[in-house]
Design a protein around this motif. Sequence first.
Motif, PDB file in Angstrom:
ATOM      1  N   VAL A  92       2.544 -19.774  -0.237  1.00 32.87           N
ATOM      2  CA  VAL A  92       2.441 -19.149  -1.550  1.00 32.87           C
ATOM      3  C   VAL A  92       1.825 -17.752  -1.472  1.00 32.87           C
ATOM      4  O   VAL A  92       2.172 -16.867  -2.265  1.00 32.87           O
ATOM      5  CB  VAL A  92       1.657 -20.061  -2.526  1.00 32.87           C
ATOM      6  CG1 VAL A  92       0.171 -20.105  -2.172  1.00 32.87           C
ATOM      7  CG2 VAL A  92       1.864 -19.616  -3.968  1.00 32.87           C
ATOM      8  N   ASP A  93       0.940 -17.512  -0.501  1.00 38.15           N
ATOM      9  CA  ASP A  93       0.348 -16.177  -0.390  1.00 38.15           C
ATOM     10  C   ASP A  93       1.389 -15.158   0.070  1.00 38.15           C
ATOM     11  O   ASP A  93       1.395 -14.007  -0.390  1.00 38.15           O
ATOM     12  CB  ASP A  93      -0.868 -16.174   0.543  1.00 38.15           C
ATOM     13  CG  ASP A  93      -0.533 -16.637   1.950  1.00 38.15           C
ATOM     14  OD1 ASP A  93       0.438 -17.410   2.121  1.00 38.15           O
ATOM     15  OD2 ASP A  93      -1.244 -16.230   2.896  1.00 38.15           O
ATOM     16  N   VAL A  94       2.296 -15.585   0.950  1.00 40.27           N
ATOM     17  CA  VAL A  94       3.378 -14.706   1.397  1.00 40.27           C
ATOM     18  C   VAL A  94       4.329 -14.425   0.240  1.00 40.27           C
ATOM     19  O   VAL A  94       4.747 -13.279   0.022  1.00 40.27           O
ATOM     20  CB  VAL A  94       4.134 -15.338   2.582  1.00 40.27           C
ATOM     21  CG1 VAL A  94       5.420 -14.568   2.903  1.00 40.27           C
ATOM     22  CG2 VAL A  94       3.229 -15.382   3.815  1.00 40.27           C
ATOM     23  N   ARG A  95       4.662 -15.456  -0.515  1.00 33.24           N
ATOM     24  CA  ARG A  95       5.550 -15.277  -1.667  1.00 33.24           C
ATOM     25  C   ARG A  95       4.932 -14.321  -2.685  1.00 33.24           C
ATOM     26  O   ARG A  95       5.619 -13.471  -3.258  1.00 33.24           O
ATOM     27  CB  ARG A  95       5.832 -16.634  -2.306  1.00 33.24           C
ATOM     28  CG  ARG A  95       6.582 -17.593  -1.384  1.00 33.24           C
ATOM     29  CD  ARG A  95       6.509 -19.019  -1.886  1.00 33.24           C
ATOM     30  NE  ARG A  95       7.318 -19.221  -3.078  1.00 33.24           N
ATOM     31  CZ  ARG A  95       7.185 -20.271  -3.881  1.00 33.24           C
ATOM     32  NH1 ARG A  95       6.263 -21.198  -3.618  1.00 33.24           N
ATOM     33  NH2 ARG A  95       7.964 -20.396  -4.937  1.00 33.24           N
ATOM     34  N   GLY A  96       3.631 -14.452  -2.899  1.00 38.45           N
ATOM     35  CA  GLY A  96       2.949 -13.569  -3.839  1.00 38.45           C
ATOM     36  C   GLY A  96       2.964 -12.124  -3.382  1.00 38.45           C
ATOM     37  O   GLY A  96       3.190 -11.203  -4.176  1.00 38.45           O
ATOM     38  N   LYS A  97       2.738 -11.897  -2.083  1.00 35.51           N
ATOM     39  CA  LYS A  97       2.762 -10.532  -1.550  1.00 35.51           C
ATOM     40  C   LYS A  97       4.158  -9.929  -1.633  1.00 35.51           C
ATOM     41  O   LYS A  97       4.326  -8.742  -1.922  1.00 35.51           O
ATOM     42  CB  LYS A  97       2.278 -10.529  -0.101  1.00 35.51           C
ATOM     43  CG  LYS A  97       0.801 -10.840   0.089  1.00 35.51           C
ATOM     44  CD  LYS A  97      -0.072  -9.724  -0.433  1.00 35.51           C
ATOM     45  CE  LYS A  97      -1.540  -9.988  -0.166  1.00 35.51           C
ATOM     46  NZ  LYS A  97      -2.417  -8.939  -0.749  1.00 35.51           N
ATOM     47  N   ALA A  98       5.176 -10.755  -1.362  1.00 35.10           N
ATOM     48  CA  ALA A  98       6.551 -10.262  -1.488  1.00 35.10           C
ATOM     49  C   ALA A  98       6.843  -9.869  -2.928  1.00 35.10           C
ATOM     50  O   ALA A  98       7.508  -8.858  -3.187  1.00 35.10           O
ATOM     51  CB  ALA A  98       7.528 -11.335  -1.010  1.00 35.10           C
ATOM     52  N   ALA A  99       6.320 -10.646  -3.883  1.00 35.20           N
ATOM     53  CA  ALA A  99       6.505 -10.314  -5.303  1.00 35.20           C
ATOM     54  C   ALA A  99       5.821  -9.004  -5.661  1.00 35.20           C
ATOM     55  O   ALA A  99       6.341  -8.230  -6.468  1.00 35.20           O
ATOM     56  CB  ALA A  99       5.965 -11.450  -6.171  1.00 35.20           C
ATOM     57  N   VAL A 100       4.657  -8.743  -5.064  1.00 38.58           N
ATOM     58  CA  VAL A 100       3.956  -7.470  -5.304  1.00 38.58           C
ATOM     59  C   VAL A 100       4.842  -6.294  -4.910  1.00 38.58           C
ATOM     60  O   VAL A 100       5.012  -5.322  -5.665  1.00 38.58           O
ATOM     61  CB  VAL A 100       2.623  -7.413  -4.525  1.00 38.58           C
ATOM     62  CG1 VAL A 100       2.042  -6.002  -4.558  1.00 38.58           C
ATOM     63  CG2 VAL A 100       1.618  -8.391  -5.107  1.00 38.58           C
ATOM     64  N   VAL A 101       5.426  -6.374  -3.720  1.00 37.24           N
ATOM     65  CA  VAL A 101       6.254  -5.265  -3.224  1.00 37.24           C
ATOM     66  C   VAL A 101       7.520  -5.125  -4.059  1.00 37.24           C
ATOM     67  O   VAL A 101       7.913  -4.012  -4.435  1.00 37.24           O
ATOM     68  CB  VAL A 101       6.605  -5.462  -1.737  1.00 37.24           C
ATOM     69  CG1 VAL A 101       7.421  -4.276  -1.225  1.00 37.24           C
ATOM     70  CG2 VAL A 101       5.338  -5.609  -0.902  1.00 37.24           C
ATOM     71  N   LEU A 102       8.148  -6.239  -4.390  1.00 37.67           N
ATOM     72  CA  LEU A 102       9.366  -6.179  -5.205  1.00 37.67           C
ATOM     73  C   LEU A 102       9.067  -5.622  -6.596  1.00 37.67           C
ATOM     74  O   LEU A 102       9.868  -4.886  -7.163  1.00 37.67           O
ATOM     75  CB  LEU A 102       9.996  -7.565  -5.313  1.00 37.67           C
ATOM     76  CG  LEU A 102      10.735  -8.031  -4.050  1.00 37.67           C
ATOM     77  CD1 LEU A 102      11.059  -9.512  -4.137  1.00 37.67           C
ATOM     78  CD2 LEU A 102      12.009  -7.219  -3.835  1.00 37.67           C
ATOM     79  N   PRO A 124      11.954   4.884  -2.378  1.00 39.41           N
ATOM     80  CA  PRO A 124      13.349   5.070  -1.939  1.00 39.41           C
ATOM     81  C   PRO A 124      13.542   4.810  -0.450  1.00 39.41           C
ATOM     82  O   PRO A 124      14.557   4.230  -0.047  1.00 39.41           O
ATOM     83  CB  PRO A 124      13.642   6.536  -2.287  1.00 39.41           C
ATOM     84  CG  PRO A 124      12.686   6.862  -3.382  1.00 39.41           C
ATOM     85  CD  PRO A 124      11.445   6.089  -3.071  1.00 39.41           C
ATOM     86  N   LYS A 125      12.561   5.200   0.365  1.00 38.75           N
ATOM     87  CA  LYS A 125      12.688   4.984   1.814  1.00 38.75           C
ATOM     88  C   LYS A 125      12.542   3.513   2.161  1.00 38.75           C
ATOM     89  O   LYS A 125      13.256   2.998   3.044  1.00 38.75           O
ATOM     90  CB  LYS A 125      11.639   5.820   2.548  1.00 38.75           C
ATOM     91  CG  LYS A 125      11.920   7.322   2.476  1.00 38.75           C
ATOM     92  CD  LYS A 125      10.794   8.113   3.085  1.00 38.75           C
ATOM     93  CE  LYS A 125      11.031   9.611   2.871  1.00 38.75           C
ATOM     94  NZ  LYS A 125       9.870  10.419   3.309  1.00 38.75           N
ATOM     95  N   ILE A 126      11.634   2.816   1.489  1.00 38.71           N
ATOM     96  CA  ILE A 126      11.474   1.388   1.749  1.00 38.71           C
ATOM     97  C   ILE A 126      12.745   0.636   1.360  1.00 38.71           C
ATOM     98  O   ILE A 126      13.218  -0.247   2.091  1.00 38.71           O
ATOM     99  CB  ILE A 126      10.241   0.846   0.987  1.00 38.71           C
ATOM    100  CG1 ILE A 126       8.963   1.456   1.572  1.00 38.71           C
ATOM    101  CG2 ILE A 126      10.189  -0.678   1.049  1.00 38.71           C
ATOM    102  CD1 ILE A 126       7.715   1.163   0.771  1.00 38.71           C
ATOM    103  N   SER A 186       0.835  -1.208   0.000  1.00 35.19           N
ATOM    104  CA  SER A 186       0.000   0.000   0.000  1.00 35.19           C
ATOM    105  C   SER A 186       0.864   1.250   0.000  1.00 35.19           C
ATOM    106  O   SER A 186       0.566   2.233  -0.687  1.00 35.19           O
ATOM    107  CB  SER A 186      -0.931   0.004   1.222  1.00 35.19           C
ATOM    108  OG  SER A 186      -1.819  -1.088   1.175  1.00 35.19           O
ATOM    109  N   LEU A 187       1.946   1.229   0.771  1.00 27.63           N
ATOM    110  CA  LEU A 187       2.839   2.393   0.844  1.00 27.63           C
ATOM    111  C   LEU A 187       3.560   2.613  -0.483  1.00 27.63           C
ATOM    112  O   LEU A 187       3.781   3.752  -0.896  1.00 27.63           O
ATOM    113  CB  LEU A 187       3.834   2.204   1.980  1.00 27.63           C
ATOM    114  CG  LEU A 187       3.232   2.315   3.392  1.00 27.63           C
ATOM    115  CD1 LEU A 187       4.183   1.743   4.430  1.00 27.63           C
ATOM    116  CD2 LEU A 187       2.898   3.762   3.713  1.00 27.63           C
ATOM    117  N   CYS A 188       3.922   1.529  -1.169  1.00 29.82           N
ATOM    118  CA  CYS A 188       4.537   1.657  -2.492  1.00 29.82           C
ATOM    119  C   CYS A 188       3.572   2.318  -3.464  1.00 29.82           C
ATOM    120  O   CYS A 188       3.955   3.151  -4.282  1.00 29.82           O
ATOM    121  CB  CYS A 188       4.915   0.281  -3.037  1.00 29.82           C
ATOM    122  SG  CYS A 188       6.488  -0.350  -2.437  1.00 29.82           S
TER     123      CYS A 188
END
Length: 295
Positions: free
Chosen positions: A66-76, A45-47, A32-34
């Motif tokens: 898999v849900d955690v992996r998917g969320k990490a992919a969203v942020v990346l 830049p701060k993240i 959300s912050l991204c």
Amino acid sequence: MPPLSLVAARKLVCKLGWNAREWKQVLESLASLCALEDEGHDNRPKIAAAGAIHPLVQLLGAANRVDVRGKAAVVLGCLAEYDAAIIAAAGAIPPLVQLLWDGSSAHAQGPAARALMQLAQNANNQVTIAAAGAIPALVQLLGAGTRADVQQNAAAVLMRLASNADNQVAIAAAGAIPALVQLLGPGSVNGVQQNAALALARLAKKATIAAAGAIPPLVQLLGSSSTAAIHPAATLALARLAKNADNTATIAAAGAIPPLVQLALRPDSNAAVPKHAKAEMDWLRLYCGQEDLQA
């Protein structure tokens, strides 16, 4: 929402290394912050400065849900728009490619494809993504059983990978051309059609593309029933196909010239057909014959 402070970003990132039960909530907060970039606050830049990239890459690992992996992919994927080279250097590409093969969750495949699409803006990353085995997985995701948003992202990754000549050969060898042509049809949503046309425009095997039946659906995409955003992609693909002399008669016979002329004469033609596509269209009109322009 106010902009994120570096201290607050570090607190969030620290939680990624603590209790696994908090990971999903923290990742949703980071995503959300991204996204606040759209509201005038670029927190990426701060993240990144808070040290988020390495723990996010760790969360892509197959040992995690898999849900955690998917969320990490969203942020990346969001952070990759800010600095694709750093994320690739942190080792994100292999686990993202592995997520593409995970047919158990489109919610993970979609974000992984989107992240790879952002990373593929970098020429070095295009080579690394292909070497990690992404191309066959991306071609598989173009299939009829895949969600439209995943198809759209997969086609976009292939389009960017096709900037590399070696990747063009690998993409064609993996069977992407008939799959992309299939996505041009009326059964696909606009974004899928647009990205499929752009991917075909990037590929060098023009005779193969025409033989796969790409010309008629590309011409259909020039019509008034298609959204204006698709017109430049279809124009570019057809014009590049027209650089092969064997294709020009087929393009003209499919009825391409009248809608191309109409697009060129529209008052907003600069918006509808960008400069690079206009140049390609001139090539197409030249090769199809001046008499066709009066149709």
